[in-house]
Write a protein that holds these residues in place. Structure first.
Motif, PDB file in Angstrom:
ATOM      1  N   ILE A   1       0.842  -1.203   0.000  1.00  0.00           N
ATOM      2  CA  ILE A   1       0.000   0.000   0.000  1.00  0.00           C
ATOM      3  C   ILE A   1       0.874   1.248   0.000  1.00  0.00           C
ATOM      4  CG2 ILE A   1      -1.674   1.335   1.363  1.00  0.00           C
ATOM      5  CD1 ILE A   1      -2.801  -1.456   2.298  1.00  0.00           C
ATOM      6  N   ALA A   2       1.904   1.255   0.853  1.00  0.00           N
ATOM      7  CA  ALA A   2       2.798   2.417   0.927  1.00  0.00           C
ATOM      8  C   ALA A   2       3.472   2.662  -0.424  1.00  0.00           C
ATOM      9  CB  ALA A   2       3.859   2.183   2.006  1.00  0.00           C
ATOM     10  N   HIS A   3       3.877   1.575  -1.079  1.00  0.00           N
ATOM     11  CA  HIS A   3       4.547   1.677  -2.377  1.00  0.00           C
ATOM     12  C   HIS A   3       3.609   2.294  -3.422  1.00  0.00           C
ATOM     13  CE1 HIS A   3       7.302   0.419  -5.611  1.00  0.00           C
ATOM     14  NE2 HIS A   3       6.204   0.120  -6.279  1.00  0.00           N
ATOM     15  N   ILE A   4       2.349   1.806  -3.451  1.00  0.00           N
ATOM     16  CA  ILE A   4       1.382   2.302  -4.439  1.00  0.00           C
ATOM     17  C   ILE A   4       1.040   3.762  -4.177  1.00  0.00           C
ATOM     18  CG2 ILE A   4      -1.003   2.042  -5.274  1.00  0.00           C
ATOM     19  CD1 ILE A   4      -0.611  -1.005  -4.886  1.00  0.00           C
ATOM     20  N   VAL A   5       0.840   4.108  -2.887  1.00  0.00           N
ATOM     21  CA  VAL A   5       0.541   5.506  -2.522  1.00  0.00           C
ATOM     22  C   VAL A   5       1.669   6.416  -3.005  1.00  0.00           C
ATOM     23  CG1 VAL A   5       0.291   7.107  -0.577  1.00  0.00           C
ATOM     24  CG2 VAL A   5      -0.981   4.949  -0.587  1.00  0.00           C
ATOM     25  N   GLN A   6       2.895   5.961  -2.763  1.00  0.00           N
ATOM     26  CA  GLN A   6       4.076   6.723  -3.181  1.00  0.00           C
ATOM     27  C   GLN A   6       4.089   6.934  -4.691  1.00  0.00           C
ATOM     28  OE1 GLN A   6       6.007   8.050  -0.844  1.00  0.00           O
ATOM     29  NE2 GLN A   6       7.058   9.131  -2.490  1.00  0.00           N
ATOM     30  N   ARG A   7       3.753   5.857  -5.432  1.00  0.00           N
ATOM     31  CA  ARG A   7       3.768   5.909  -6.901  1.00  0.00           C
ATOM     32  C   ARG A   7       2.691   6.848  -7.445  1.00  0.00           C
ATOM     33  NH1 ARG A   7       6.968   3.455 -10.637  1.00  0.00           N
ATOM     34  NH2 ARG A   7       5.147   2.870 -11.826  1.00  0.00           N
ATOM     35  N   LEU A   8       1.531   6.856  -6.773  1.00  0.00           N
ATOM     36  CA  LEU A   8       0.414   7.654  -7.298  1.00  0.00           C
ATOM     37  C   LEU A   8       0.430   9.102  -6.812  1.00  0.00           C
ATOM     38  CD1 LEU A   8      -2.556   5.111  -7.056  1.00  0.00           C
ATOM     39  CD2 LEU A   8      -1.288   5.762  -9.089  1.00  0.00           C
ATOM     40  N   LYS A   9       1.234   9.373  -5.795  1.00  0.00           N
ATOM     41  CA  LYS A   9       1.220  10.693  -5.163  1.00  0.00           C
ATOM     42  C   LYS A   9       1.478  11.841  -6.139  1.00  0.00           C
ATOM     43  CE  LYS A   9       1.661  11.476  -0.294  1.00  0.00           C
ATOM     44  NZ  LYS A   9       2.423  11.227   0.907  1.00  0.00           N
ATOM     45  N   GLY A  10       2.491  11.703  -6.971  1.00  0.00           N
ATOM     46  CA  GLY A  10       2.808  12.828  -7.849  1.00  0.00           C
ATOM     47  C   GLY A  10       2.097  12.771  -9.188  1.00  0.00           C
ATOM     48  N   SER A  11       1.178  11.816  -9.345  1.00  0.00           N
ATOM     49  CA  SER A  11       0.582  11.603 -10.667  1.00  0.00           C
ATOM     50  C   SER A  11      -0.464  12.666 -11.004  1.00  0.00           C
ATOM     51  CB  SER A  11      -0.065  10.219 -10.739  1.00  0.00           C
ATOM     52  OG  SER A  11      -1.194  10.186  -9.881  1.00  0.00           O
ATOM     53  N   HIS A  12      -0.799  12.719 -12.280  1.00  0.00           N
ATOM     54  CA  HIS A  12      -1.811  13.671 -12.755  1.00  0.00           C
ATOM     55  C   HIS A  12      -3.166  13.336 -12.116  1.00  0.00           C
ATOM     56  CE1 HIS A  12      -3.347  16.671 -15.532  1.00  0.00           C
ATOM     57  NE2 HIS A  12      -4.354  15.862 -15.787  1.00  0.00           N
ATOM     58  N   LEU A  13      -3.437  12.038 -11.960  1.00  0.00           N
ATOM     59  CA  LEU A  13      -4.717  11.610 -11.371  1.00  0.00           C
ATOM     60  C   LEU A  13      -4.856  12.165  -9.950  1.00  0.00           C
ATOM     61  CD1 LEU A  13      -7.268   9.738 -11.577  1.00  0.00           C
ATOM     62  CD2 LEU A  13      -5.876   7.976 -10.506  1.00  0.00           C
ATOM     63  N   HIS A  14      -3.758  12.130  -9.195  1.00  0.00           N
ATOM     64  CA  HIS A  14      -3.763  12.629  -7.821  1.00  0.00           C
ATOM     65  C   HIS A  14      -4.190  14.098  -7.787  1.00  0.00           C
ATOM     66  CE1 HIS A  14      -1.308  13.958  -4.087  1.00  0.00           C
ATOM     67  NE2 HIS A  14      -2.495  13.549  -3.718  1.00  0.00           N
ATOM     68  N   SER A  15      -3.599  14.916  -8.653  1.00  0.00           N
ATOM     69  CA  SER A  15      -3.939  16.350  -8.641  1.00  0.00           C
ATOM     70  C   SER A  15      -5.373  16.578  -9.132  1.00  0.00           C
ATOM     71  CB  SER A  15      -2.944  17.155  -9.486  1.00  0.00           C
ATOM     72  OG  SER A  15      -2.891  16.653 -10.785  1.00  0.00           O
ATOM     73  N   GLN A  16      -5.833  15.732 -10.076  1.00  0.00           N
ATOM     74  CA  GLN A  16      -7.221  15.868 -10.557  1.00  0.00           C
ATOM     75  C   GLN A  16      -8.221  15.562  -9.431  1.00  0.00           C
ATOM     76  OE1 GLN A  16      -6.977  13.173 -13.995  1.00  0.00           O
ATOM     77  NE2 GLN A  16      -7.807  14.807 -15.258  1.00  0.00           N
TER      78      GLN A  16
END
Length: 525
Positions: free
Chosen positions: A11-26
């Motif tokens: 979970i920590a790994h996935i959160v880290q991967r998605l944190k800076g993504s475009h989806l996160h900011s959307q």
């Protein structure tokens, strides 16, 4: 490591991967905007925002993004394991891959020196303008490529795999003499038919399959019509996991493009289109030596293929952009390969001046363009075609030309193919071996390309449906063994490698799903 710790690490790994993504900011922006809505109450803020994101479809998008990460994410080993173990746990495999990379890079550098062609150069303004004008019709160009040769062909790679040995394994201890019959001599665990039956249970004889039950002689009401309706629902729901499960029984022609993009979570958002346009601009500005290898490969393979020659321009566009895409470098975290490096002109040996070359870290080999060609039947928009191909490459195709112990890696596929033939067609295997026609020497070229360019396109797409559905390339080895089983009678008559190759030269009339089904579920164990 217990299950709970492993889960929290994932979970920590996935959160880290998605944190800076475009989806996160959307999602963040949507959550902020929904605060102005009257039905969002302060006392139940968290729940209200969650339910807003759910009803507006953002939760599903997040689920699909997490599902994608779970499929490309490396399996977590022990937290204390060194990073190279994530790439490849076996030291002898890492060593073999490193020495193969050195050989390939040496071949590329010597080509550059011999032909006096720089690895990269800025195009003059006139040339940039010319390329911009003919971007959509590069196939009409006839550059002189006679001096260029592919850096390597699949048969060179096969020789390396044949020479692989585990230094810790004493092969004389092997109980079975059969293990010495084949060319691949490494001890890896591969599944036999009973285990494959369990893993591929949706392909059994009693389950409806596209590629069998949509035959013209079978009334569509019996299977096809209802199955297509379910497929449409899956597309409307936009659920990656459901699309992947659905794909196991095949994708209807009209829905395949949407289903594959959904499985791969390849959304083709405005930022993806912009990324593709930036890559195009990069191609127009700089000329790379590998561009000539791409041109040559397309001319040698797809341009001579009855199915794919019409897509020549698309192939140039996608492959030239792919060679410049540094986002591809991310997959080297879980790929046993390491991106090759070259030095800036005149700075050889200076580590500070070493750059990844080509920028995506992938040197194309003979037949590489055939990974893209079948996708041209599904997507006619270059940016969409590009994002689907890139995702297919970083999930599956890279495994077909790197040395690793992965169950989907080319070494395991070769071993599995040989084991299946040795176990279920021992007389055929022995006969071919005796006349100097080792089965793997014939089948290797099929497997390294995942059968692209060997099967008719409709059949190839049915095979790739199952690769995506089961998230594994294992089915490629099963099909290769099934082809030998199908032609076994003729093969028992041959007396040389050339005549064995002649029997298996044309696979374009084969029907993939009946062959796989019969081999897996109608073979006596």
């Amino acid at each position: 490591m217990d299950e709970g710790t492993e889960l929290s690490l994932s979970i920590a790994h996935i959160v880290q991967r998605l944190k800076g993504s475009h989806l996160h900011s959307q999602i963040e922006r949507q959550a902020k905007e929904c605060l102005h809505q009257p039905d969002i109450k302060l006392e139940s803020l968290k729940e209200d925002v969650r339910s807003f994101l759910k009803t507006s479809g953002w939760e599903r998008k997040l689920q699909n993004a997490v599902y994608r990460e779970l499929h490309v994410q490396l399996p977590l080993s022990h937290p204390a394991a060194p990073p190279e173990h994530l790439k490849e746990p076996l030291a002898y495999m890492r060593k073999a891959q490193a020495s193969w990379e050195k050989r390939v890079l040496k071949s590329l550098n010597s080509m550059s020196t011999e032909l006096e062609v720089p690895l990269a150069r800025m195009r003059p303004a006139v040339e940039q303008k010319e390329l911009t004008n003919k971007w959509n019709e590069m196939g009409t160009d006839e550059p002189d490529l006679s001096r260029f040769r592919p850096v390597y062909a699949p048969k060179d790679f096969l020789e390396v795999l044949i020479g692989l040995r585990n230094p810790n394994h004493d092969s004389s201890e092997d109980v079975s003499v059969r293990s010495h019959w084949g060319l691949i001599q490494v001890p890896l665990n591969v599944r036999d038919i009973p285990q494959l039956r369990q893993a591929y249970s949706e392909l059994n004889l009693t389950t409806g399959q596209l590629g069998i039950d949509d035959n013209a002689h079978i009334h569509p009401d019996l299977f096809e019509n209802e199955y297509v309706q379910i497929g449409k629902k899956v597309v409307v729901e936009q659920d990656s996991a459901a699309a992947q499960q659905y794909s196991r029984q095949g994708c209807p022609t009209g829905l395949r493009a949407d289903l594959w993009a959904l499985i791969l979570n390849s959304t083709n958002q405005p930022q993806d289109v912009m990324h593709y346009e930036q890559l195009t601009a990069g191609v127009i500005q700089h000329d790379l030596l590998v561009d000539n290898l791409i041109y040559k490969d397309v001319k040698l393979t797809a341009s001579n293929d009855d199915y794919y020659f019409v897509f020549e321009d698309f192939l140039y566009q996608v492959l030239l952009c792919f060679s410049r895409d540094t986002a591809v470098l991310d997959h080297f975290k879980y790929n046993s390969a390491t991106p090759p490096k070259s030095y800036i002109q005149g700075k050889a040996g200076d580590e500070e001046c070493a750059v990844v070359y080509p920028p995506n870290g992938v040197i194309p080999f003979h037949g590489f363009s055939m990974y893209v060609a079948p996708l041209c039947f599904l997507y006619n928009e270059p940016s969409k075609l590009y994002s689907v191909f890139r995702e297919m490459y970083i999930r599956y195709f890279f495994r077909l030309h790197s040395i690793s112990s992965s169950p989907s890696g080319i070494v395991a596929l070769c071993l599995q193919f040989e084991r299946l033939l040795q176990t279920h067609l021992p007389q055929l295997f022995y006969h071919l071996r005796q006349i100097g026609a080792q089965p793997l020497r014939i089948a290797f070229k099929w497997m390294v390309r995942a059968f692209s360019g060997y099967l008719s396109t409709d059949q190839l797409l049915l095979l790739w449906d199952r690769i995506l559905g089961y998230d594994s390339l294992e089915i490629v080895a099963v099909l290769a063994a099934a082809v030998f089983a199908f032609r076994a009678e003729n093969l028992m008559e041959v007396t040389s490698l050339a005549s064995a190759e002649a029997v298996l030269a044309d696979l374009s009339t084969l029907k993939v799903m009946p062959l796989i089904q019969i081999f897996l579920f109608a073979t006596a164990i």
